[in-house]
Design a protein around this motif. Structure first.
Motif, PDB file in Angstrom:
ATOM      1  N   GLY A 240       0.803  -1.212   0.000  1.00  0.00           N
ATOM      2  CA  GLY A 240       0.000   0.000   0.000  1.00  0.00           C
ATOM      3  C   GLY A 240       0.837   1.263   0.000  1.00  0.00           C
ATOM      4  N   GLN A 241       2.152   1.118  -0.034  1.00  0.00           N
ATOM      5  CA  GLN A 241       3.061   2.248  -0.211  1.00  0.00           C
ATOM      6  C   GLN A 241       4.212   1.768  -1.082  1.00  0.00           C
ATOM      7  OE1 GLN A 241       3.620   2.648   4.117  1.00  0.00           O
ATOM      8  NE2 GLN A 241       5.801   2.322   3.795  1.00  0.00           N
ATOM      9  N   ARG A 242       5.072   2.695  -1.487  1.00  0.00           N
ATOM     10  CA  ARG A 242       6.093   2.337  -2.476  1.00  0.00           C
ATOM     11  C   ARG A 242       6.873   1.083  -2.075  1.00  0.00           C
ATOM     12  NH1 ARG A 242       8.899   8.218  -3.875  1.00  0.00           N
ATOM     13  NH2 ARG A 242       6.960   9.427  -3.888  1.00  0.00           N
ATOM     14  N   ALA A 305       2.464   5.342 -12.887  1.00  0.00           N
ATOM     15  CA  ALA A 305       1.122   5.042 -12.366  1.00  0.00           C
ATOM     16  C   ALA A 305       1.105   4.923 -10.851  1.00  0.00           C
ATOM     17  CB  ALA A 305       0.609   3.740 -12.986  1.00  0.00           C
ATOM     18  N   MET A 306       2.259   4.623 -10.255  1.00  0.00           N
ATOM     19  CA  MET A 306       2.304   4.364  -8.808  1.00  0.00           C
ATOM     20  C   MET A 306       2.569   5.636  -8.014  1.00  0.00           C
ATOM     21  SD  MET A 306       4.078   0.640  -8.358  1.00  0.00           S
ATOM     22  CE  MET A 306       3.189  -0.842  -8.840  1.00  0.00           C
ATOM     23  N   THR A 307       1.660   6.580  -8.106  1.00  0.00           N
ATOM     24  CA  THR A 307       1.763   7.762  -7.260  1.00  0.00           C
ATOM     25  C   THR A 307       1.417   7.374  -5.829  1.00  0.00           C
ATOM     26  OG1 THR A 307      -0.551   8.387  -7.560  1.00  0.00           O
ATOM     27  CG2 THR A 307       1.022   9.204  -9.200  1.00  0.00           C
ATOM     28  N   ASP A 308       1.898   8.153  -4.880  1.00  0.00           N
ATOM     29  CA  ASP A 308       1.590   7.869  -3.478  1.00  0.00           C
ATOM     30  C   ASP A 308       0.090   7.880  -3.230  1.00  0.00           C
ATOM     31  OD1 ASP A 308       4.255   7.592  -2.724  1.00  0.00           O
ATOM     32  OD2 ASP A 308       4.490   9.713  -2.310  1.00  0.00           O
ATOM     33  N   GLU A 309      -0.616   8.803  -3.898  1.00  0.00           N
ATOM     34  CA  GLU A 309      -2.068   8.896  -3.731  1.00  0.00           C
ATOM     35  C   GLU A 309      -2.756   7.627  -4.212  1.00  0.00           C
ATOM     36  OE1 GLU A 309      -5.790  11.869  -4.974  1.00  0.00           O
ATOM     37  OE2 GLU A 309      -3.792  12.171  -5.837  1.00  0.00           O
TER      38      GLU A 309
END
Length: 417
Positions: A240-242, A305-309
């Motif tokens: 759910g995060q990087r 595509a994998m922004t933090d939001e």
């Protein structure tokens, strides 16, 4: 299912033949639809055939399909490394190299730490999985089936218990075992590195004890030992995060990447402190296909595509759905074999165990078959293959996620005594 032209030493979890997929759904060659909670074993965090990744692959294929970077650099490799090093949440500048896979990243990391420290011994952990090459086999914390019949393995490797609330091993127990190791087995000054997963993948989605992680970081700093963190499965949004290591309050010296880095195209990387990555002589790192332009283009689209939001929203949706269902199943006593919920964030496993807490691999095997028949693909993990790891794409539509959990619920309720 047997294929005469394919080695029978390859183990098949699901005896079907897939034809195509879209996001969290796949179809076999008979046209049957499945909800995919396997995700290519953690490779498809953005799902099957993500439009942006497919577009990037197609566009790059019209420009340059391959060039060996060590022969002549190409822009996709350069652009990806710039984006990748910015994507990694550490406080120091990093550089790195691209590889063909996570195992190859681990192999190169071992070369790097040997060159930097002049030492060869490595400390790994029970339940670990770092690859299937000869050197990475020795790192794995499990014999069967990976180390069977292959003889002596390269390198000096020792294993410690992996401390996690998910397996009942405390940080104090692991530290005590570490103290014994350096008192009895090996001189601390001979150790080049520790290698550890912040959340074990093959081991059963076990989340590392935070206090132990911080003690380990301090120990490494005190003794000139390097810390390799393997985020091949836990990275690129899986929790759910990087990455998962910031949850531990530590930073790695070297970070291993792979699986979901490029949306399904083979790619890996080892990145870390510049002084470490630059310590080998020119030509000491490289590879013919490492950092293929098409794979780099796919990875650039993945990172975009994998922004933090996005990661937070996707991870929260999946974590909430899984934890809520699990808690309901426990309160309803859905199955006598429903054990612990392992992992952290959206990286979750469900243990199947008997009333006395011993693993129930027979029931897990039954669950895999029942779920497949009902249209859900699941993947086993854990030392005894008794933990279902849930690897649905982060981008799964909420209605499809609920449908998959409905199937899992029905199949758990049907397990035999």
């Amino acid at each position: 299912m047997s294929h005469a032209t394919i080695s029978q030493s390859i183990s098949i979890v699901h005896p079907i033949s897939l034809s195509h997929g879209k996001n969290a759904e796949v179809w076999d060659t008979t046209g049957k639809r499945y909800i995919d909670f396997v995700g290519g074993i953690g490779v498809l965090n953005l799902g099957h055939c993500h439009p942006a990744i497919v577009a990037a692959i197609c566009e790059q294929a019209t420009k340059l399909t391959h060039y060996a970077f060590n022969a002549a650099p190409h822009t996709p490799y350069i652009e990806l490394m710039e984006r990748l090093t910015a994507f990694i949440p550490v406080s120091y500048p990093v550089n790195g190299m691209l590889t063909n896979s996570g195992a190859e990243a681990a192999e190169n990391a071992l070369k790097i730490v040997r060159g930097a420290t002049g030492r060869t011994a490595v400390i790994a952990f029970d339940g670990a999985f770092h690859g299937r090459t000869l050197a990475t086999l020795n790192l794995n914390g499990k014999v069967a089936p990976y180390k069977q019949k292959v003889g002596a393995l390269p390198g000096t490797v020792y294993h410690l218990p992996y401390p996690s609330a998910d397996n009942g091993v405390s940080g104090a127990e692991a530290l005590k075992a570490m103290d014994r190791l350096f008192s009895v087995e090996i001189d601390v000054n001979d150790v080049a590195c520790f290698i550890i997963e912040p959340v074990q993948g093959e081991g059963g989605f076990l989340a590392l004890d935070i206090q132990f992680a911080q003690a380990l970081r301090r120990f490494c700093d005190e003794h000139g030992i390097l810390l390799i963190i393997d985020e091949i499965q836990s990275g690129f949004g899986r929790t759910g995060q990087r990455f998962a290591f910031p949850r531990l309050g530590i930073e790695p010296d070297l970070l291993l990447l792979g699986k979901s880095i490029a949306g399904g195209v083979p790619l890996g990387a080892v990145v870390g402190r510049k002084a470490l990555m630059d310590n080998l002589p020119k030509g000491g790192l490289g590879g013919t296909y490492s950092g293929n332009p098409i794979a780099c283009a796919a990875a650039l689209a993945t990172v975009e595509a994998m922004t933090d939001e996005h990661l937070q929203a996707w991870g929260s949706q999946q974590e909430t759905a899984i934890v809520s269902r699990y808690n309901t199943w426990r309160s309803q006593q859905l199955s006598p074999y429903l054990g612990r919920l392992t992992g952290v964030g959206a990286m979750r496993g469900i243990e199947l165990a008997h009333a006395d807490g011993t693993p129930a691999p027979k029931q897990l095997a039954q669950l895999l078959g029942l779920a497949r028949e009902a249209g859900l693909l699941l993947m086993p993990s854990g030392k005894s293959r008794h933990i279902v790891r849930l690897l649905a794409p982060l981008t799964i539509e909420p209605v499809v996620l609920e449908e998959g959990l409905d199937i899992l619920q029905a199949c758990l309720a049907r397990l035999d005594e």
